[in-house]
Scaffold this active site. Structure first.
Site, PDB file in Angstrom:
ATOM      1  N   GLY A  23     -10.575   1.078   7.198  1.00  0.00           N
ATOM      2  CA  GLY A  23     -10.514   2.228   6.290  1.00  0.00           C
ATOM      3  C   GLY A  23     -10.046   3.394   7.129  1.00  0.00           C
ATOM      4  O   GLY A  23     -10.847   4.117   7.701  1.00  0.00           O
ATOM      5  N   ARG A  24      -8.715   3.484   7.235  1.00  0.00           N
ATOM      6  CA  ARG A  24      -8.128   4.409   8.194  1.00  0.00           C
ATOM      7  C   ARG A  24      -8.478   5.860   7.913  1.00  0.00           C
ATOM      8  O   ARG A  24      -9.123   6.505   8.723  1.00  0.00           O
ATOM      9  CB  ARG A  24      -6.616   4.241   8.176  1.00  0.00           C
ATOM     10  CG  ARG A  24      -6.086   3.957   9.542  1.00  0.00           C
ATOM     11  CD  ARG A  24      -4.599   4.009   9.612  1.00  0.00           C
ATOM     12  NE  ARG A  24      -3.935   3.206   8.612  1.00  0.00           N
ATOM     13  CZ  ARG A  24      -3.089   2.231   8.882  1.00  0.00           C
ATOM     14  NH1 ARG A  24      -2.852   1.896  10.121  1.00  0.00           N
ATOM     15  NH2 ARG A  24      -2.480   1.587   7.915  1.00  0.00           N
TER      16      ARG A  24
ATOM     17  N   ASP B  94      -8.146  -0.843   1.662  1.00  0.00           N
ATOM     18  CA  ASP B  94      -8.703   0.506   1.852  1.00  0.00           C
ATOM     19  C   ASP B  94      -8.963   1.245   0.534  1.00  0.00           C
ATOM     20  O   ASP B  94      -9.672   2.255   0.528  1.00  0.00           O
ATOM     21  CB  ASP B  94      -7.738   1.365   2.689  1.00  0.00           C
ATOM     22  CG  ASP B  94      -7.582   0.855   4.111  1.00  0.00           C
ATOM     23  OD1 ASP B  94      -8.296  -0.082   4.487  1.00  0.00           O
ATOM     24  OD2 ASP B  94      -6.733   1.404   4.842  1.00  0.00           O
TER      25      ASP B  94
ATOM     26  N   ARG C 190      -9.895  -8.630   5.931  1.00  0.00           N
ATOM     27  CA  ARG C 190      -8.635  -8.907   5.224  1.00  0.00           C
ATOM     28  C   ARG C 190      -8.420 -10.396   4.967  1.00  0.00           C
ATOM     29  O   ARG C 190      -7.484 -10.765   4.256  1.00  0.00           O
ATOM     30  CB  ARG C 190      -7.454  -8.355   6.046  1.00  0.00           C
ATOM     31  CG  ARG C 190      -7.504  -6.872   6.247  1.00  0.00           C
ATOM     32  CD  ARG C 190      -6.137  -6.228   6.276  1.00  0.00           C
ATOM     33  NE  ARG C 190      -5.172  -6.856   7.135  1.00  0.00           N
ATOM     34  CZ  ARG C 190      -4.467  -6.218   8.077  1.00  0.00           C
ATOM     35  NH1 ARG C 190      -4.673  -4.924   8.288  1.00  0.00           N
ATOM     36  NH2 ARG C 190      -3.558  -6.847   8.779  1.00  0.00           N
TER      37      ARG C 190
ATOM     38  N   GLY D 241       0.825  -1.198   0.000  1.00  0.00           N
ATOM     39  CA  GLY D 241       0.000   0.000   0.000  1.00  0.00           C
ATOM     40  C   GLY D 241       0.864   1.254   0.000  1.00  0.00           C
ATOM     41  O   GLY D 241       2.047   1.213  -0.381  1.00  0.00           O
TER      42      GLY D 241
ATOM     43  N   LEU E   2     -11.451  -9.401   9.818  1.00  0.00           N
ATOM     44  CA  LEU E   2     -12.208 -10.344   8.986  1.00  0.00           C
ATOM     45  C   LEU E   2     -12.251  -9.853   7.542  1.00  0.00           C
ATOM     46  O   LEU E   2     -12.335 -10.640   6.599  1.00  0.00           O
ATOM     47  CB  LEU E   2     -13.651 -10.466   9.510  1.00  0.00           C
ATOM     48  CG  LEU E   2     -13.810 -11.236  10.812  1.00  0.00           C
ATOM     49  CD1 LEU E   2     -15.220 -11.061  11.364  1.00  0.00           C
ATOM     50  CD2 LEU E   2     -13.514 -12.717  10.586  1.00  0.00           C
TER      51      LEU E   2
HETATM   52  O1  F6P Z   1      -4.244  -0.399   5.687  1.00  0.00           O
HETATM   53  C1  F6P Z   1      -4.962  -1.577   5.788  1.00  0.00           C
HETATM   54  C2  F6P Z   1      -5.563  -1.725   7.157  1.00  0.00           C
HETATM   55  O2  F6P Z   1      -6.329  -2.906   7.148  1.00  0.00           O
HETATM   56  C3  F6P Z   1      -6.356  -0.524   7.640  1.00  0.00           C
HETATM   57  O3  F6P Z   1      -7.658  -0.498   7.130  1.00  0.00           O
HETATM   58  C4  F6P Z   1      -6.301  -0.720   9.137  1.00  0.00           C
HETATM   59  O4  F6P Z   1      -6.432   0.481   9.833  1.00  0.00           O
HETATM   60  C5  F6P Z   1      -4.937  -1.277   9.348  1.00  0.00           C
HETATM   61  O5  F6P Z   1      -4.552  -1.893   8.157  1.00  0.00           O
HETATM   62  C6  F6P Z   1      -4.864  -2.238  10.516  1.00  0.00           C
HETATM   63  O6  F6P Z   1      -3.586  -2.757  10.607  1.00  0.00           O
HETATM   64  P1  F6P Z   1      -3.110  -3.853  11.676  1.00  0.00           P
HETATM   65  O7  F6P Z   1      -2.851  -5.087  10.879  1.00  0.00           O
HETATM   66  O8  F6P Z   1      -1.881  -3.273  12.251  1.00  0.00           O
HETATM   67  O9  F6P Z   1      -4.186  -4.045  12.690  1.00  0.00           O
END
Ligand code: F6P
Length: 373
Positions: free
Chosen positions: A197-198, A154, A300, A129, A298
């Site tokens: 979705g940060r 995202d 991802r 990303g 979930l």
């Molecule tokens: O950037 C992808 C993402 O899934 C974001 O939507 C989320 O804030 C972040 O990664 C969470 O990352 P981690 O794996 O550190 O919890």
């Protein structure tokens, strides 16, 4: 197949997956490996972002994984990444502990570029990303032949219509919203559904509209409680005795700030908790029974959708094609109907957030969905 010859010839490439995992990573790896092997190139997977090269002592069996056709057999449909990933230890801001216990961020890209060369890696396919592609851009400036592949659930990368992983995340979130309707209706409850979705609300917006949410809150539109409460009360007064609220983890109240859970050196800030906070505010403002579901990671996991598999395979093959054509410092991008190459510099200069006047936002408003403003 054309490819550089002589001193510039590629014999061995490295593939790296960085940042949060996303469905489709394995499909990209498979396409990279098969397309490279077809050109007679060797492929190694760099473990856990670039840790396999930067911290080899952590991998007694080797930080580089040889990847041949057998190693990538049967992985197109699998979630995750067979070479591992990490979203800490960014080489641009590598955390180094000081004698006094404090941690400072150090730029190790020059050293990483040297180590890649010393490992016999002539070129790199960097799948990631915004953070990973910024690293790829820095490596390109340090003389590494490198091509980026846009990954993120995202969908917040510029200059590509889609990143792989996003379609799978939205499809899953939509399915969850469908499922939550019946339980919300049976209990006459408000269900608050927090999605990832940060700083960009694509997942919340696209799943919320498709899954017929009543309220959608995204980082791009700071919210007020009054219109949200009004929308929910209207649902009950009109006999639809339940409500579905989709909230992006990066949504915030007008004048408020992001719900940050953690910020560590070398890593992006971690968000979370907005769903619970919002549910408490909705309970308070409406008196309605409210429950929270956090979809989180979930989104991802699991198999990539057909769309994500196909663009992943196309991206992987196109990345190798780019290297064979002598390109470097570019990102593979989906510009329908084709795949193109855009400079990494341009792809990483700004985040692709939801334009507040885009047609999906207009559609949401025309369907009577409350966006919190
Ligand atoms: O950037 C992808 C993402 O899934 C974001 O939507 C989320 O804030 C972040 O990664 C969470 O990352 P981690 O794996 O550190 O919890």
């Amino acid at each position: 197949m054309t490819q550089p010859s002589g001193r510039d010839a590629i014999r061995r490439i490295g593939v790296s997956t960085g940042g949060g995992d996303a469905p489709g990573l394995n499909a990209v790896i498979r396409a990279v490996v098969l397309a490279a092997r077809n050109r007679g190139w060797e492929v190694v997977g760099i473990r856990d972002g670039y840790n396999g090269v930067l911290l080899p002592e952590q991998y007694p069996d080797g930080g580089l994984i040889p990847l041949d056709a057998k190693a990538v057999r049967g992985i197109t449909h699998l979630g995750g990444t067979i070479i591992g990933t990490t979203n800490s230890g960014n080489p641009l801001k590598f955390p180094v502990q000081q004698p006094d216990g404090s941690v400072v961020e150090v730029d190790r890209t020059g050293e990483l570029a040297e180590r890649l060369g010393a490992s016999g890696i002539d070129a790199v396919v960097a799948i990631g990303g915004d953070g990973s592609l910024a690293i790829a851009n820095a490596l390109a400036k340090n003389g590494v032949r490198i091509v980026g592949v846009p990954k993120t659930i995202d969908n917040d990368l510029s200059r590509t219509v889609a990143t792989f992983g996003f379609d799978t995340a939205v499809s899953f979130a939509t399915e969850c919203l469908d499922r939550l309707h019946s339980t919300a209706a049976s209990h006459r409850r408000v269900m608050v559904v927090e999605v990832m979705g940060r700083y960009a609300g694509w997942i919340a917006l696209n799943s919320g509209v498709s899954g017929t949410a009543d309220v959608i809150l995204i980082p791009e539109i700071p919210y007020d409680m009054a219109p949200i409460a009004e929308k929910i009360q209207e649902r009950y007064s009109q006999g639809r005795g339940f409500g579905i609220v989709v909230v992006a983890e990066g949504a915030r109240a007008k004048g408020g700030s992001y719900s940050v859970v953690e910020k560590k050196a070398g890593s992006a800030e971690r968000l979370g908790g907005v769903g619970e906070k919002l549910a408490a505010e909705i309970r308070e403002a409406t008196g309605r029974e409210t429950r929270v579901v956090v979809l989180g990671h979930l989104l991802r996991g699991g198999s990539p959708t057909t769309f994500d598999r196909l663009i992943s395979l196309r991206f992987g093959a196109a990345a190798v094609r780019a290297l064979a054509e002598g390109k470097s410092g570019v990102m593979v991008a989906l510009v329908p109907p084709t795949v193109r190459y855009v400079p990494l510099e341009e792809a990483t200069e700004r985040m692709k957030t939801v334009p507040v006047d885009c047609d999906t936002i207009l559609t949401a408003r025309e369907l009577g969905i409350c966006l919190g403003d």
